[in-house]
Motif scaffolding. Structure first.
Motif, PDB file in Angstrom:
ATOM      1  N   ARG A 312       0.862  -1.180   0.000  1.00  0.00           N
ATOM      2  CA  ARG A 312       0.000   0.000   0.000  1.00  0.00           C
ATOM      3  C   ARG A 312       0.900   1.232   0.000  1.00  0.00           C
ATOM      4  O   ARG A 312       1.656   1.457   0.936  1.00  0.00           O
ATOM      5  N   THR A 314       1.180   5.571  -1.224  1.00  0.00           N
ATOM      6  CA  THR A 314       0.402   6.739  -1.632  1.00  0.00           C
ATOM      7  C   THR A 314       0.806   7.147  -3.043  1.00  0.00           C
ATOM      8  O   THR A 314       1.877   6.780  -3.542  1.00  0.00           O
ATOM      9  N   TYR A 315      -0.063   7.890  -3.649  1.00  0.00           N
ATOM     10  CA  TYR A 315       0.224   8.439  -4.968  1.00  0.00           C
ATOM     11  C   TYR A 315       1.525   9.231  -4.929  1.00  0.00           C
ATOM     12  O   TYR A 315       2.366   9.107  -5.837  1.00  0.00           O
ATOM     13  N   THR A 316       1.700  10.024  -3.864  1.00  0.00           N
ATOM     14  CA  THR A 316       2.906  10.845  -3.752  1.00  0.00           C
ATOM     15  C   THR A 316       4.155   9.967  -3.691  1.00  0.00           C
ATOM     16  O   THR A 316       5.166  10.259  -4.337  1.00  0.00           O
ATOM     17  N   ILE A 359      -2.901   4.888  -3.193  1.00  0.00           N
ATOM     18  CA  ILE A 359      -3.995   5.641  -2.569  1.00  0.00           C
ATOM     19  C   ILE A 359      -3.709   7.149  -2.571  1.00  0.00           C
ATOM     20  O   ILE A 359      -2.593   7.587  -2.884  1.00  0.00           O
ATOM     21  N   ASN A 360      -4.740   7.911  -2.239  1.00  0.00           N
ATOM     22  CA  ASN A 360      -4.631   9.358  -2.046  1.00  0.00           C
ATOM     23  C   ASN A 360      -4.141  10.095  -3.300  1.00  0.00           C
ATOM     24  O   ASN A 360      -3.059  10.678  -3.320  1.00  0.00           O
ATOM     25  N   ASN A 373      -9.233  14.635   1.402  1.00  0.00           N
ATOM     26  CA  ASN A 373      -8.359  14.419   2.558  1.00  0.00           C
ATOM     27  C   ASN A 373      -8.063  15.743   3.265  1.00  0.00           C
ATOM     28  O   ASN A 373      -8.308  16.822   2.727  1.00  0.00           O
ATOM     29  N   THR A 378      -5.642  16.053  -1.910  1.00  0.00           N
ATOM     30  CA  THR A 378      -5.845  14.687  -2.393  1.00  0.00           C
ATOM     31  C   THR A 378      -7.173  14.145  -1.886  1.00  0.00           C
ATOM     32  O   THR A 378      -7.763  14.676  -0.947  1.00  0.00           O
TER      33      THR A 378
END
Length: 468
Positions: A312, A314-316, A359-360, A373, A378
RNA sequence: UCCUCGGUAGCUCAAUGGUAGAGCAUUCGGCUGUUAACCGAAGGGUUGCUGGUUCGAGUCCAGCCCGGGGAGCCA
């Protein structure tokens, strides 16, 4: 028929419990997959549809219709009565010594399937006959098992199955181009003063379309039953011509109240593992076939998926990984850009070698209903990327706050009147909730190793193609 | 929609611009344990369509149709 009055046995029963039938008389019916003959004897491989493997039938000239039987073509339908015996041949443990064969329906000499390999492209042109091949026999039994496993997984967890509408009355979802549903006479359209088509006399009294997602409807039921899922046909009128897109496909969409993005990912991961395990346990012969003839690394990959925790990120973080990779991407990587196929594949295939949740994502590249968020930049979105297939699941925590949702719709210029019922769910007992969509065919592709969506749909509908 | 590769016998594929070929399938014959059986013979073609270049086009050119792969869109 033909004086045979024994109880018919299925080939699967024999393979699963041969001792029960050994040295006993049984009756079978099915289709000839291959037939070989000599002057006084021959062999038929019979497939009765119940099992992936064939049962070898031994025939000889003691049969009163031996000369007719040996002339039968592949795919002829027969009923056989005989004794199950141990086989001297190396490739099968047992075989049926035929005592009587009734020819139910011979196949004409121009039957287009050979007993050698065909290309998938050719088989698509005879979609009404391809389920008689090994590959499609295996694919569509897996598809059936996987669909059952979907229901089993969710029902065992108390989810309520909701049948959401196929026909939708407004262009709400924004997930793609939609097919219009109309009974208007296209040769004689009535128009409004402004030139637009007058739908007031159409069947529904308004412009209706085929659904592109059951999500919004499923949300309303999640806010009553807590945990629900919808599973059914979905339609996209996109002009996409790829091995992963079809105009008509099946989508599974769970929706859970009082659940956040992490709960969402937990369910998605458990579900995918459950589907894979169910197929491996209940169709071992089919899975072995895929591993041998379709993709030699299939079982190793699936075992890895079942026995490891999905990553998992994050997009970042994904953007950072791509930027630091020094890999020469055709599309440059910058925060704010959507991940391209080459980026998704790099992450799942080159970096992690396993399914990865990203995610995000930036709110600008995601749908209006995804929850903003705290960073205000995001949204609580998730995509599950798997090696070989790409994006297989897309989901999010939904924006449950009325004011935030309205603000987002205003920013995107969406008509709130169209969504009045959706917005009302945020007025009456709203709570955090989340859900996702699984492209069912993509899951089947992932489980079987097949690389074209047209080969996991019985009669695929794609751009300029709706034969059969 | 864009890029790219392809379309020759029922299927899978060959064929320097110079007589259209093979394997499998089909039909017929042979063969006493085959495993995509094997051996022999026969039948089977508007080379995707239209036009062009050429003495001559499956082959070269143009347009169109259909299919595969990649991209975009997405599940």
């Amino acid at each position: 028929m033909g004086g045979i009055n024994m109880e018919t046995v299925f080939v699967k029963q024999i393979f699963r419990n041969p001792d029960l039938y050994m040295n006993k008389e049984v009756e079978l019916s099915g289709w000839i997959r291959t037939i070989r003959d000599s002057k006084k004897f021959g062999f038929i491989e019979l497939n009765d549809g119940t099992f992936f493997k064939n049962l070898q039938i031994v025939i000889d000239d003691s049969l009163d219709n031996f000369t007719e039987v040996v002339k039968l073509n592949i795919s002829s339908a027969i009923t056989v009565q005989g004794e199950l015996v141990e086989s001297p041949g190396a490739k099968q443990p047992f075989e049926l010594k035929a005592k009587q064969i009734v020819i139910e329906g011979p196949a004409a000499a121009d039957y287009p399937l050979q007993k050698k390999r065909h290309t998938f492209e050719y088989l698509r042109t005879i979609a009404h006959l391809r389920p008689r091949t090994n590959t499609f026999s295996a694919v569509f039994r897996i598809r059936s098992l996987a669909a059952y496993a979907v229901h089993k997984f969710f029902q065992e967890r108390g989810f309520v199955h909701v049948h959401t509408p196929i026909i939708t009355s407004s262009d709400c979802e924004g997930a793609g181009e939609m097919f219009r549903v109309s009974t208007l006479d296209l040769d004689n359209l009535k128009r409004n003063p402004d030139g637009s088509v007058d739908f007031s006399e159409d069947f529904f009294g308004k412009d209706a379309k085929l659904t592109v997602s059951g999500q919004l409807a499923a949300e309303t039921y999640a806010l009553a039953f807590r945990n629900v899922y919808t599973f059914g046909p979905t339609f996209r009128a996109e002009n996409s011509n790829t091995p992963r897109h079809a105009a008509e496909f099946w989508m599974l969409e769970p929706e859970m109240a009082f659940a956040d993005l992490n709960d969402n990912m937990d369910v998605a991961e458990a579900m995918l593992k459950y589907l894979i395990n169910y197929c491996i346990e209940n169709a071992p012969e089919e899975m072995e076939f895929f591993n041998k003839f379709i993709d030699r690394e299939l079982m190793a990959r699936l075992d890895n998926v079942v026995n490891s925790d999905f990553r998992r990120i994050t997009y970042t973080e994904a953007i950072d990984i791509l930027k630091k990779s020094k890999h020469d991407f055709k599309y440059p990587v910058e925060w704010g850009c959507d991940l391209q196929t080459e980026h998704e594949r790099y992450i799942s295939e080159k970096v992690f070698h396993q399914p990865v949740f990203v995610i995000n994502y930036p709110k600008e590249i995601k749908a209006f209903y995804m929850r903003l968020n705290d960073d205000q930049k995001t949204v609580a979105a998730m995509d599950l990327l798997v090696p070989g297939v790409g994006e297989i699941i897309g989901g999010s925590q939904r924006e449950e706050r009325y004011d935030y949702l309205v603000k987002r719709m205003e920013e995107l210029g969406l008509d709130q009147e169209e969504y009045w019922w959706y917005l009302e769910t945020r007025k009456y007992g709203t709570n955090k909730h989340a859900g996702y969509g699984l492209g069912f065919e993509r899951a089947i592709m992932y489980i079987t190793g097949l690389s074209n969506i047209r080969d996991v749909i019985s009669f695929p509908r794609t751009v300029r193609s709706a034969e059969f």
